[in-house]
Design a protein around this motif. Sequence first.
Motif, PDB file in Angstrom:
ATOM      1  N   SER A   1       0.840  -1.214   0.000  1.00  0.00           N
ATOM      2  CA  SER A   1       0.000   0.000   0.000  1.00  0.00           C
ATOM      3  C   SER A   1       0.865   1.250   0.000  1.00  0.00           C
ATOM      4  CB  SER A   1      -0.909   0.059   1.234  1.00  0.00           C
ATOM      5  OG  SER A   1      -1.492  -1.167   1.463  1.00  0.00           O
ATOM      6  N   ARG A   2       1.936   1.200   0.773  1.00  0.00           N
ATOM      7  CA  ARG A   2       2.835   2.355   0.839  1.00  0.00           C
ATOM      8  C   ARG A   2       3.528   2.565  -0.509  1.00  0.00           C
ATOM      9  NH1 ARG A   2       3.366   7.016   2.590  1.00  0.00           N
ATOM     10  NH2 ARG A   2       5.465   7.799   2.932  1.00  0.00           N
ATOM     11  N   ILE A   3       3.972   1.472  -1.108  1.00  0.00           N
ATOM     12  CA  ILE A   3       4.651   1.589  -2.411  1.00  0.00           C
ATOM     13  C   ILE A   3       3.701   2.192  -3.447  1.00  0.00           C
ATOM     14  CG2 ILE A   3       5.606   0.218  -4.327  1.00  0.00           C
ATOM     15  CD1 ILE A   3       7.361  -1.105  -2.429  1.00  0.00           C
ATOM     16  N   LEU A   4       2.437   1.788  -3.409  1.00  0.00           N
ATOM     17  CA  LEU A   4       1.485   2.333  -4.379  1.00  0.00           C
ATOM     18  C   LEU A   4       1.189   3.814  -4.100  1.00  0.00           C
ATOM     19  CD1 LEU A   4      -1.012  -0.644  -4.869  1.00  0.00           C
ATOM     20  CD2 LEU A   4       0.956   0.008  -6.261  1.00  0.00           C
ATOM     21  N   ARG A   5       1.380   4.244  -2.885  1.00  0.00           N
ATOM     22  CA  ARG A   5       1.191   5.669  -2.595  1.00  0.00           C
ATOM     23  C   ARG A   5       2.362   6.515  -3.098  1.00  0.00           C
ATOM     24  NH1 ARG A   5      -2.814   7.825  -0.116  1.00  0.00           N
ATOM     25  NH2 ARG A   5      -1.672   9.768   0.230  1.00  0.00           N
ATOM     26  N   VAL A   6       3.549   5.920  -3.166  1.00  0.00           N
ATOM     27  CA  VAL A   6       4.721   6.737  -3.507  1.00  0.00           C
ATOM     28  C   VAL A   6       5.243   6.514  -4.933  1.00  0.00           C
ATOM     29  CG1 VAL A   6       5.448   6.964  -1.094  1.00  0.00           C
ATOM     30  CG2 VAL A   6       6.366   5.081  -2.484  1.00  0.00           C
ATOM     31  N   ILE A   7       4.639   5.579  -5.677  1.00  0.00           N
ATOM     32  CA  ILE A   7       5.114   5.339  -7.043  1.00  0.00           C
ATOM     33  C   ILE A   7       4.663   6.487  -7.968  1.00  0.00           C
ATOM     34  CG2 ILE A   7       3.099   3.946  -7.751  1.00  0.00           C
ATOM     35  CD1 ILE A   7       5.102   2.143  -9.299  1.00  0.00           C
ATOM     36  N   ARG A   8       5.539   6.889  -8.873  1.00  0.00           N
ATOM     37  CA  ARG A   8       5.224   8.014  -9.772  1.00  0.00           C
ATOM     38  C   ARG A   8       5.815   7.774 -11.145  1.00  0.00           C
ATOM     39  NH1 ARG A   8       6.880  13.456  -6.682  1.00  0.00           N
ATOM     40  NH2 ARG A   8       6.566  14.180  -8.807  1.00  0.00           N
ATOM     41  N   PRO A   9       5.120   8.254 -12.180  1.00  0.00           N
ATOM     42  CA  PRO A   9       5.737   8.180 -13.511  1.00  0.00           C
ATOM     43  C   PRO A   9       6.707   9.343 -13.714  1.00  0.00           C
ATOM     44  CG  PRO A   9       3.534   9.117 -13.677  1.00  0.00           C
ATOM     45  CD  PRO A   9       3.776   8.857 -12.205  1.00  0.00           C
ATOM     46  N   LEU A  10       7.789   9.092 -14.440  1.00  0.00           N
ATOM     47  CA  LEU A  10       8.692  10.162 -14.876  1.00  0.00           C
ATOM     48  C   LEU A  10       8.489  10.322 -16.380  1.00  0.00           C
ATOM     49  CD1 LEU A  10      12.013   8.893 -13.252  1.00  0.00           C
ATOM     50  CD2 LEU A  10      10.571  10.750 -12.399  1.00  0.00           C
ATOM     51  N   GLU A  11       9.150  11.293 -16.965  1.00  0.00           N
ATOM     52  CA  GLU A  11       9.054  11.452 -18.425  1.00  0.00           C
ATOM     53  C   GLU A  11       9.495  10.167 -19.124  1.00  0.00           C
ATOM     54  OE1 GLU A  11       7.723  13.540 -20.373  1.00  0.00           O
ATOM     55  OE2 GLU A  11       7.113  14.870 -18.722  1.00  0.00           O
ATOM     56  N   ASN A  12      10.527   9.527 -18.564  1.00  0.00           N
ATOM     57  CA  ASN A  12      11.050   8.344 -19.247  1.00  0.00           C
ATOM     58  C   ASN A  12      11.292   7.179 -18.277  1.00  0.00           C
ATOM     59  OD1 ASN A  12      11.754   7.007 -21.553  1.00  0.00           O
ATOM     60  ND2 ASN A  12      13.942   7.465 -21.308  1.00  0.00           N
ATOM     61  N   GLY A  13      10.306   6.886 -17.458  1.00  0.00           N
ATOM     62  CA  GLY A  13      10.471   5.771 -16.530  1.00  0.00           C
ATOM     63  C   GLY A  13       9.552   5.922 -15.336  1.00  0.00           C
ATOM     64  N   ILE A  14       9.891   5.237 -14.265  1.00  0.00           N
ATOM     65  CA  ILE A  14       9.115   5.361 -13.039  1.00  0.00           C
ATOM     66  C   ILE A  14      10.059   5.657 -11.876  1.00  0.00           C
ATOM     67  CG2 ILE A  14       7.133   3.932 -13.685  1.00  0.00           C
ATOM     68  CD1 ILE A  14       8.478   1.646 -12.083  1.00  0.00           C
ATOM     69  N   ALA A  15       9.489   6.208 -10.788  1.00  0.00           N
ATOM     70  CA  ALA A  15      10.297   6.556  -9.617  1.00  0.00           C
ATOM     71  C   ALA A  15       9.391   6.518  -8.391  1.00  0.00           C
ATOM     72  CB  ALA A  15      10.904   7.940  -9.791  1.00  0.00           C
ATOM     73  N   PHE A  16       9.970   6.785  -7.241  1.00  0.00           N
ATOM     74  CA  PHE A  16       9.236   6.721  -5.978  1.00  0.00           C
ATOM     75  C   PHE A  16       9.595   7.958  -5.152  1.00  0.00           C
ATOM     76  CE2 PHE A  16       9.957   2.640  -7.743  1.00  0.00           C
ATOM     77  CZ  PHE A  16       8.763   1.970  -7.577  1.00  0.00           C
ATOM     78  N   SER A  17       8.595   8.535  -4.455  1.00  0.00           N
ATOM     79  CA  SER A  17       8.904   9.684  -3.598  1.00  0.00           C
ATOM     80  C   SER A  17       9.851   9.233  -2.502  1.00  0.00           C
ATOM     81  CB  SER A  17       7.643  10.231  -2.929  1.00  0.00           C
ATOM     82  OG  SER A  17       6.640  10.366  -3.877  1.00  0.00           O
TER      83      SER A  17
END
Length: 437
Positions: free
Chosen positions: A189-205
């Motif tokens: 649940s925490r990972i799904l709260r902090v996952i984010r798309p980048l212009e060319n990939g994904i990242a996490f807060s």
Amino acid sequence: MNEKVFRDPVHNYIPVDNPIIYNLINTKEFQRLRRIKQLGSSSFTFHGAEHSRFSHCLGVYHLARRVIGIFEKKYPDIWNPEESLLTMVTALLHDIGHGAYSHTFESLFGTDHEEFTQKIITDPETEVNAVLKRVSPDFPHQVASVINHSYPNKQVVQLISSQIDVDRMDYLLRDSYFSGVKYGEFDLSRILRVIRPLENGIAFSSDGMHAVEDYVLSRYQMYMQVYFHPASRAMEVLLKNLLKRAQELYLDHKDFFRQSSPHLVPFFENQISLDDYLSLDDGVMNTYFQTWMTSSDKILADLAKRYTNRKVFKSISFEEDDSEKLAVLRDLVKSVGFEPDYYTAVHNNFDLPYDVYKPDSQQSRTQIEMIQEDGTLIELSQLSDLVRTLSGTIHGDRRFYFPREMLTSGGLFADSKTNFQSYISNKRFKDPKEAGQ
Ligand code: ZN
């Protein structure tokens, strides 16, 4: 379409409201995954781990759907909703080319489950391909290109396959649930709260760093404790030796194998069509092993009995330069009448739990990026001391497998036992009992 739901022990309800997804699930190629165990020989060690590839693939689809739901809502400027169906479909189909006991087959017969995954998706003869073409004539190739990493949008590629992807997230939770161990658990649940798309990939807060760190550690522990378990590997090498014996006997006993195990003949002949590949599953294989138990070839019959009745080989771990010692052990095994080609084996298992991006490496990895408050990216091991300790380090062992009889006392093997055991202790191999199996 009306929403359908699949009840899942890991994710609870898995909703399906897209007819393409629903029709894919109902294809014969996808239904076949119900008949293939996710963890192969691990269920001989963790008896609960009987779950199928079908349940894992549904789980990966579900996680992909949840992630893109978050991306569409929270990051509409960075995530293009036209990528959503492709992401869900690829998640669902990412393992469709797995066969019965894939890893053993791959090393013995040279098959490649990723190649078969792409074939099943792009071959006009499959039901999967027919469903995909309803989206667009080019859609099957788009799905295949995500699987082989050539798809241009790295957001999609990394969600499906990277060091933190929906595939790994599902298999860690699922394999740990069904194995009955707790190592693979992490805070989804925490990972799904902090996952984010980048212009060319994904990242996490970066404020979710500990959740991501915990995920990396969970994966490491699952490899060490479950996937690399010496007893599961004992069953894997037994299976490989059994199939190797069968393939060698096939040359002189074609009729026996054509009658007792017809679906394996194309593998023995090294002429494997897609249909041949799809006709094998765990049930078919297990039936063949039972038939082989009564074969007039003593080695084939004995290995088939050992496999079916879980008579695990024992093992010791060894160092890379121990080959002379292993030759002595093989001779000792031979001296009591066990053919070393079929009754011994070497099995190496190594894993790199995490690595930073290394442009010069042959299999360079996409590193896990964290987004700091000022918007800059920082690689995970820069923030986490624990991940830094694991980063770039290889973990695993080499093991030599041999029949349990070499260590049992009394009877026929009394002398050999003394020889074998004293040799192992004199040469400072690890004690087999201490090493697990
Ligand atoms: Zn998978």
